[in-house]
Design a protein around this motif. Sequence first.
Motif, PDB file in Angstrom:
ATOM      1  N   PHE A   1       0.832  -1.206   0.000  1.00  0.00           N
ATOM      2  CA  PHE A   1       0.000   0.000   0.000  1.00  0.00           C
ATOM      3  C   PHE A   1       0.861   1.249   0.000  1.00  0.00           C
ATOM      4  CE2 PHE A   1      -3.826  -2.365   1.622  1.00  0.00           C
ATOM      5  CZ  PHE A   1      -4.679  -1.951   0.616  1.00  0.00           C
ATOM      6  N   ALA A   2       1.884   1.278   0.868  1.00  0.00           N
ATOM      7  CA  ALA A   2       2.741   2.452   0.976  1.00  0.00           C
ATOM      8  C   ALA A   2       3.503   2.705  -0.321  1.00  0.00           C
ATOM      9  CB  ALA A   2       3.715   2.272   2.145  1.00  0.00           C
ATOM     10  N   VAL A   3       4.051   1.634  -0.905  1.00  0.00           N
ATOM     11  CA  VAL A   3       4.804   1.773  -2.151  1.00  0.00           C
ATOM     12  C   VAL A   3       3.893   2.248  -3.281  1.00  0.00           C
ATOM     13  CG1 VAL A   3       6.058   0.499  -3.936  1.00  0.00           C
ATOM     14  CG2 VAL A   3       6.563   0.086  -1.523  1.00  0.00           C
ATOM     15  N   THR A   4       2.677   1.689  -3.335  1.00  0.00           N
ATOM     16  CA  THR A   4       1.725   2.081  -4.384  1.00  0.00           C
ATOM     17  C   THR A   4       1.354   3.553  -4.273  1.00  0.00           C
ATOM     18  OG1 THR A   4       0.800  -0.150  -4.420  1.00  0.00           O
ATOM     19  CG2 THR A   4      -0.543   1.618  -5.365  1.00  0.00           C
ATOM     20  N   ILE A   5       1.079   4.012  -3.052  1.00  0.00           N
ATOM     21  CA  ILE A   5       0.731   5.420  -2.844  1.00  0.00           C
ATOM     22  C   ILE A   5       1.894   6.324  -3.227  1.00  0.00           C
ATOM     23  CG2 ILE A   5       0.167   7.153  -1.094  1.00  0.00           C
ATOM     24  CD1 ILE A   5      -1.419   4.960   0.366  1.00  0.00           C
ATOM     25  N   ALA A   6       3.111   5.949  -2.806  1.00  0.00           N
ATOM     26  CA  ALA A   6       4.285   6.764  -3.106  1.00  0.00           C
ATOM     27  C   ALA A   6       4.521   6.856  -4.618  1.00  0.00           C
ATOM     28  CB  ALA A   6       5.513   6.180  -2.409  1.00  0.00           C
ATOM     29  N   ILE A   7       4.434   5.707  -5.301  1.00  0.00           N
ATOM     30  CA  ILE A   7       4.652   5.700  -6.748  1.00  0.00           C
ATOM     31  C   ILE A   7       3.560   6.498  -7.459  1.00  0.00           C
ATOM     32  CG2 ILE A   7       4.687   4.239  -8.806  1.00  0.00           C
ATOM     33  CD1 ILE A   7       6.043   2.086  -7.142  1.00  0.00           C
ATOM     34  N   SER A   8       2.315   6.341  -7.014  1.00  0.00           N
ATOM     35  CA  SER A   8       1.201   7.065  -7.637  1.00  0.00           C
ATOM     36  C   SER A   8       1.374   8.571  -7.503  1.00  0.00           C
ATOM     37  CB  SER A   8      -0.129   6.638  -7.014  1.00  0.00           C
ATOM     38  OG  SER A   8      -0.362   5.264  -7.199  1.00  0.00           O
ATOM     39  N   LEU A   9       1.769   9.021  -6.303  1.00  0.00           N
ATOM     40  CA  LEU A   9       1.993  10.454  -6.084  1.00  0.00           C
ATOM     41  C   LEU A   9       3.148  10.969  -6.938  1.00  0.00           C
ATOM     42  CD1 LEU A   9       1.525  10.712  -2.202  1.00  0.00           C
ATOM     43  CD2 LEU A   9      -0.021  11.574  -3.984  1.00  0.00           C
ATOM     44  N   ALA A  10       4.219  10.183  -6.986  1.00  0.00           N
ATOM     45  CA  ALA A  10       5.386  10.600  -7.764  1.00  0.00           C
ATOM     46  C   ALA A  10       5.053  10.699  -9.249  1.00  0.00           C
ATOM     47  CB  ALA A  10       6.541   9.618  -7.537  1.00  0.00           C
TER      48      ALA A  10
ATOM     49  N   SER B   1       2.090  11.082 -10.560  1.00  0.00           N
ATOM     50  CA  SER B   1       1.138  12.173 -10.767  1.00  0.00           C
ATOM     51  C   SER B   1       1.839  13.522 -10.802  1.00  0.00           C
ATOM     52  CB  SER B   1       0.082  12.157  -9.659  1.00  0.00           C
ATOM     53  OG  SER B   1      -0.825  13.226  -9.818  1.00  0.00           O
ATOM     54  N   LEU B   2       2.772  13.741  -9.871  1.00  0.00           N
ATOM     55  CA  LEU B   2       3.491  15.014  -9.820  1.00  0.00           C
ATOM     56  C   LEU B   2       4.362  15.210 -11.059  1.00  0.00           C
ATOM     57  CD1 LEU B   2       4.549  15.105  -6.062  1.00  0.00           C
ATOM     58  CD2 LEU B   2       2.861  16.577  -7.194  1.00  0.00           C
ATOM     59  N   ILE B   3       5.034  14.132 -11.465  1.00  0.00           N
ATOM     60  CA  ILE B   3       5.918  14.242 -12.624  1.00  0.00           C
ATOM     61  C   ILE B   3       5.109  14.454 -13.898  1.00  0.00           C
ATOM     62  CG2 ILE B   3       7.560  12.986 -14.069  1.00  0.00           C
ATOM     63  CD1 ILE B   3       8.555  11.608 -11.497  1.00  0.00           C
ATOM     64  N   TYR B   4       4.043  13.667 -14.047  1.00  0.00           N
ATOM     65  CA  TYR B   4       3.285  13.727 -15.298  1.00  0.00           C
ATOM     66  C   TYR B   4       2.501  15.022 -15.430  1.00  0.00           C
ATOM     67  CZ  TYR B   4       0.850  11.911 -19.353  1.00  0.00           C
ATOM     68  OH  TYR B   4       0.382  11.722 -20.621  1.00  0.00           O
ATOM     69  N   ASP B   5       2.079  15.609 -14.296  1.00  0.00           N
ATOM     70  CA  ASP B   5       1.357  16.876 -14.353  1.00  0.00           C
ATOM     71  C   ASP B   5       2.214  17.999 -14.909  1.00  0.00           C
ATOM     72  OD1 ASP B   5      -0.955  15.776 -13.449  1.00  0.00           O
ATOM     73  OD2 ASP B   5      -0.704  16.410 -11.362  1.00  0.00           O
ATOM     74  N   ASN B   6       3.530  17.858 -14.750  1.00  0.00           N
ATOM     75  CA  ASN B   6       4.442  18.891 -15.241  1.00  0.00           C
ATOM     76  C   ASN B   6       4.865  18.664 -16.692  1.00  0.00           C
ATOM     77  OD1 ASN B   6       4.502  20.300 -12.781  1.00  0.00           O
ATOM     78  ND2 ASN B   6       5.999  18.860 -11.935  1.00  0.00           N
ATOM     79  N   PHE B   7       4.427  17.547 -17.258  1.00  0.00           N
ATOM     80  CA  PHE B   7       4.745  17.264 -18.657  1.00  0.00           C
ATOM     81  C   PHE B   7       3.694  17.884 -19.561  1.00  0.00           C
ATOM     82  CE2 PHE B   7       7.378  13.090 -18.353  1.00  0.00           C
ATOM     83  CZ  PHE B   7       8.424  13.820 -17.817  1.00  0.00           C
ATOM     84  N   ASN B   8       4.129  18.317 -20.703  1.00  0.00           N
ATOM     85  CA  ASN B   8       3.196  18.693 -21.754  1.00  0.00           C
ATOM     86  C   ASN B   8       2.864  17.422 -22.538  1.00  0.00           C
ATOM     87  OD1 ASN B   8       3.168  21.457 -21.183  1.00  0.00           O
ATOM     88  ND2 ASN B   8       5.108  21.743 -22.283  1.00  0.00           N
ATOM     89  N   SER B   9       1.642  16.969 -22.348  1.00  0.00           N
ATOM     90  CA  SER B   9       1.247  15.714 -22.975  1.00  0.00           C
ATOM     91  C   SER B   9       1.329  15.833 -24.491  1.00  0.00           C
ATOM     92  CB  SER B   9      -0.186  15.340 -22.565  1.00  0.00           C
ATOM     93  OG  SER B   9      -0.549  14.107 -23.141  1.00  0.00           O
ATOM     94  N   SER B  10       2.062  14.917 -25.077  1.00  0.00           N
ATOM     95  CA  SER B  10       2.195  14.872 -26.526  1.00  0.00           C
ATOM     96  C   SER B  10       2.301  13.415 -26.938  1.00  0.00           C
ATOM     97  CB  SER B  10       3.437  15.642 -26.980  1.00  0.00           C
ATOM     98  OG  SER B  10       4.609  15.016 -26.498  1.00  0.00           O
TER      99      SER B  10
END
Length: 211
Positions: free
Chosen positions: A17-26, A28-37
């Motif tokens: 659970f902890a690893v899944t939450i950490a990876i999901s947050l990471a 999400s944060l990284i992908y939100d800063n990407f310009n989706s192409s």
Amino acid sequence: SRMYLGCHTPKDVLVSFAVTIAISLAVSLIYDNFNSSLLTDLLVAILIFLLSAGLFGYSYYLVNAGITTDVLAMDGFKAAGAGAGFAVGWFIEKRYIKFNPKNSHILLQIVKVIAGLAGALIIKSGLKLLLGNTIVTNTVRYFFVILWIAVFFPLIIKEMFQGRIIFNTKKPCIVIHARFLLYLYHFLHLLQLSLMLSEPPLLLRARAPAS
């Protein structure tokens, strides 16, 4: 612990659970800063696919080296198939289908959930009956289960419901395409048949008259 001991422990469940939450947050944060192409989406899909392939290779190594058995390592192969299905399905859905799961009517949401789960269970049980329970077939089976969830079911929903929902401000009304209800009926019927075929001895014993 599942691959080595054949069972889950509270410790590895909590850690997962902890690893899944950490990876999901990471992610999400990284992908939100990407310009989706097209390029970035393709790179993400390839990365997930390669990680899944790595998990398949690692699980195969454990079995081939005699560290664990194919039965205990089966979850690793299933997860690898699911990950590969997600990589392919996510890319196709994001770039070409662009499915919007939100809907203001709870009845429609319930129908969608039931139909989606029924389809996933039919594929999961049906392919097991057809292909058997091996390393390769389980990997393929979970690949197609996730592909159903990510690609095929959203396509069906878009084709059946898009432009066919009628909203009345005074009396909310949902007009559901007749073909979708027919498909749902067949899904549930096939699900029942799959469950019956998966455990015939148990069903026969349950139906046998008491002596």
